[in-house]
Scaffold this motif. Structure first.
Motif, PDB file in Angstrom:
ATOM      1  N   UNK A 110      57.716  27.366  46.595  1.00 11.41           N
ATOM      2  CA  UNK A 110      59.052  27.416  46.016  1.00 11.41           C
ATOM      3  C   UNK A 110      59.636  28.809  46.164  1.00 11.41           C
ATOM      4  N   UNK A 111      60.949  28.907  45.938  1.00 11.74           N
ATOM      5  CA  UNK A 111      61.643  30.184  45.889  1.00 11.74           C
ATOM      6  C   UNK A 111      62.195  30.444  44.492  1.00 11.74           C
ATOM      7  N   UNK A 112      61.648  29.759  43.502  1.00 17.38           N
ATOM      8  CA  UNK A 112      62.077  29.988  42.125  1.00 17.38           C
ATOM      9  C   UNK A 112      61.802  31.446  41.787  1.00 17.38           C
ATOM     10  N   UNK A 113      62.804  32.193  41.298  1.00 16.00           N
ATOM     11  CA  UNK A 113      62.648  33.649  41.172  1.00 16.00           C
ATOM     12  C   UNK A 113      61.391  34.099  40.434  1.00 16.00           C
ATOM     13  N   UNK A 114      61.089  33.500  39.302  1.00 12.36           N
ATOM     14  CA  UNK A 114      59.883  33.871  38.562  1.00 12.36           C
ATOM     15  C   UNK A 114      58.984  32.654  38.426  1.00 12.36           C
ATOM     16  N   UNK A 115      57.694  32.875  38.511  1.00 12.78           N
ATOM     17  CA  UNK A 115      56.737  31.797  38.270  1.00 12.78           C
ATOM     18  C   UNK A 115      56.746  31.492  36.781  1.00 12.78           C
ATOM     19  N   UNK A 116      55.959  30.511  36.311  1.00 16.51           N
ATOM     20  CA  UNK A 116      55.817  30.322  34.860  1.00 16.51           C
ATOM     21  C   UNK A 116      55.078  31.474  34.181  1.00 16.51           C
ATOM     22  N   UNK A 117      55.164  32.674  34.760  1.00 18.17           N
ATOM     23  CA  UNK A 117      54.674  33.920  34.150  1.00 18.17           C
ATOM     24  C   UNK A 117      53.157  34.008  34.079  1.00 18.17           C
ATOM     25  N   UNK A 118      52.476  33.101  34.772  1.00 15.91           N
ATOM     26  CA  UNK A 118      51.011  33.121  34.835  1.00 15.91           C
ATOM     27  C   UNK A 118      50.586  32.884  36.285  1.00 15.91           C
ATOM     28  N   UNK A 119      49.346  33.196  36.658  1.00 10.37           N
ATOM     29  CA  UNK A 119      48.913  33.008  38.046  1.00 10.37           C
ATOM     30  C   UNK A 119      49.026  31.560  38.512  1.00 10.37           C
ATOM     31  N   UNK A 120      49.575  31.394  39.729  1.00 14.19           N
ATOM     32  CA  UNK A 120      49.666  30.092  40.384  1.00 14.19           C
ATOM     33  C   UNK A 120      48.953  30.165  41.727  1.00 14.19           C
ATOM     34  N   UNK A 121      48.346  29.064  42.135  1.00 18.53           N
ATOM     35  CA  UNK A 121      47.579  29.047  43.379  1.00 18.53           C
ATOM     36  C   UNK A 121      48.495  29.039  44.597  1.00 18.53           C
ATOM     37  N   UNK A 122      48.164  29.864  45.587  1.00 17.34           N
ATOM     38  CA  UNK A 122      48.833  29.837  46.884  1.00 17.34           C
ATOM     39  C   UNK A 122      48.365  28.594  47.633  1.00 17.34           C
TER      40      UNK A 122
END
Length: 206
Positions: A110-122
């Protein structure tokens, strides 16, 4: 400079001498972003401090921290990297990223500016051994010797032969024996069988 607590000592005054980071006593690796820093501790957990406007500290907030705070859900990190406003870590061969994502530098599709503020898997990476990051792109060296990059690509810094920005990893062309990778602002370099290969912006011969 110590704005947003980037020195991690509990204050914001600049310091011309080294200061001890509060709450870190067993660090085994460290990485600086633009105004934030992250460290891996001996038990595999992570602590970050400093600017957090885009969630680059990974503590599920956007609050800056003058002292080290735990990165949410990380317990087995083996490598870390920091871009200007994002951070990434290798967890059991998987890459997780957090922070600003306007150019897809978190690699989660995604190109959502900020993640849900926690680590997300590539997405699509299971055997990473080393990481590199620029301002808004990220790269991983894999156990196979190949390289994958994602994020801002307008200056060719992803190394796939194009200038497309992508939110998922692409393969760097012509590299099969990489053991390390490093990112500059808009360029990337890799250690390849003792030689160094570089690509991307070259206005200063970088």
């Amino acid at each position: 400079a110590n704005f947003n607590g980037s020195l991690g000592n509990g204050g914001t005054a600049n310091s011309p001498i080294p200061l001890t980071v509060s709450g870190v006593a067993t660090a085994v690796a460290i990485e600086n972003g633009y105004a934030h820093t992250c460290a891996i501790l001996a038990n595999g957990s992570m602590r970050c401090w400093g600017n957090n406007a885009a969630g680059q500290l990974g503590d599920n907030t956007t609050n800056p921290s003058l002292t080290a705070v735990p990165v949410w859900g990380v317990s087995q990190a083996s490598s870390i990297i920091a871009g200007s406003l994002h951070s990434c870590a290798i967890l059991g061969g998987l890459v997780h990223c957090w922070g600003y994502n306007g150019s897809g530098q978190l690699g989660n599709g995604s190109f959502f500016p900020n993640s849900p503020l926690v680590p997300l898997r590539v997405v699509g990476i299971t055997n990473a051994t080393a990481l590199g990051a620029g301002d808004a792109h990220t790269c991983a060296a894999l156990a196979t010797g190949t390289l994958k990059c994602w994020g801002a690509g307008g200056n060719g810094q992803l190394g796939d032969g194009g200038t497309t920005t992508t939110a998922t990893p692409v393969t760097v062309s012509g590299i099969t024996t990489a053991t390390a990778v490093s990112g500059g602002s808009n360029h990337t370099c890799a250690l390849v069988s003792g030689s160094v290969r570089c690509w991307g912006l070259n206005g200063f011969g970088q």
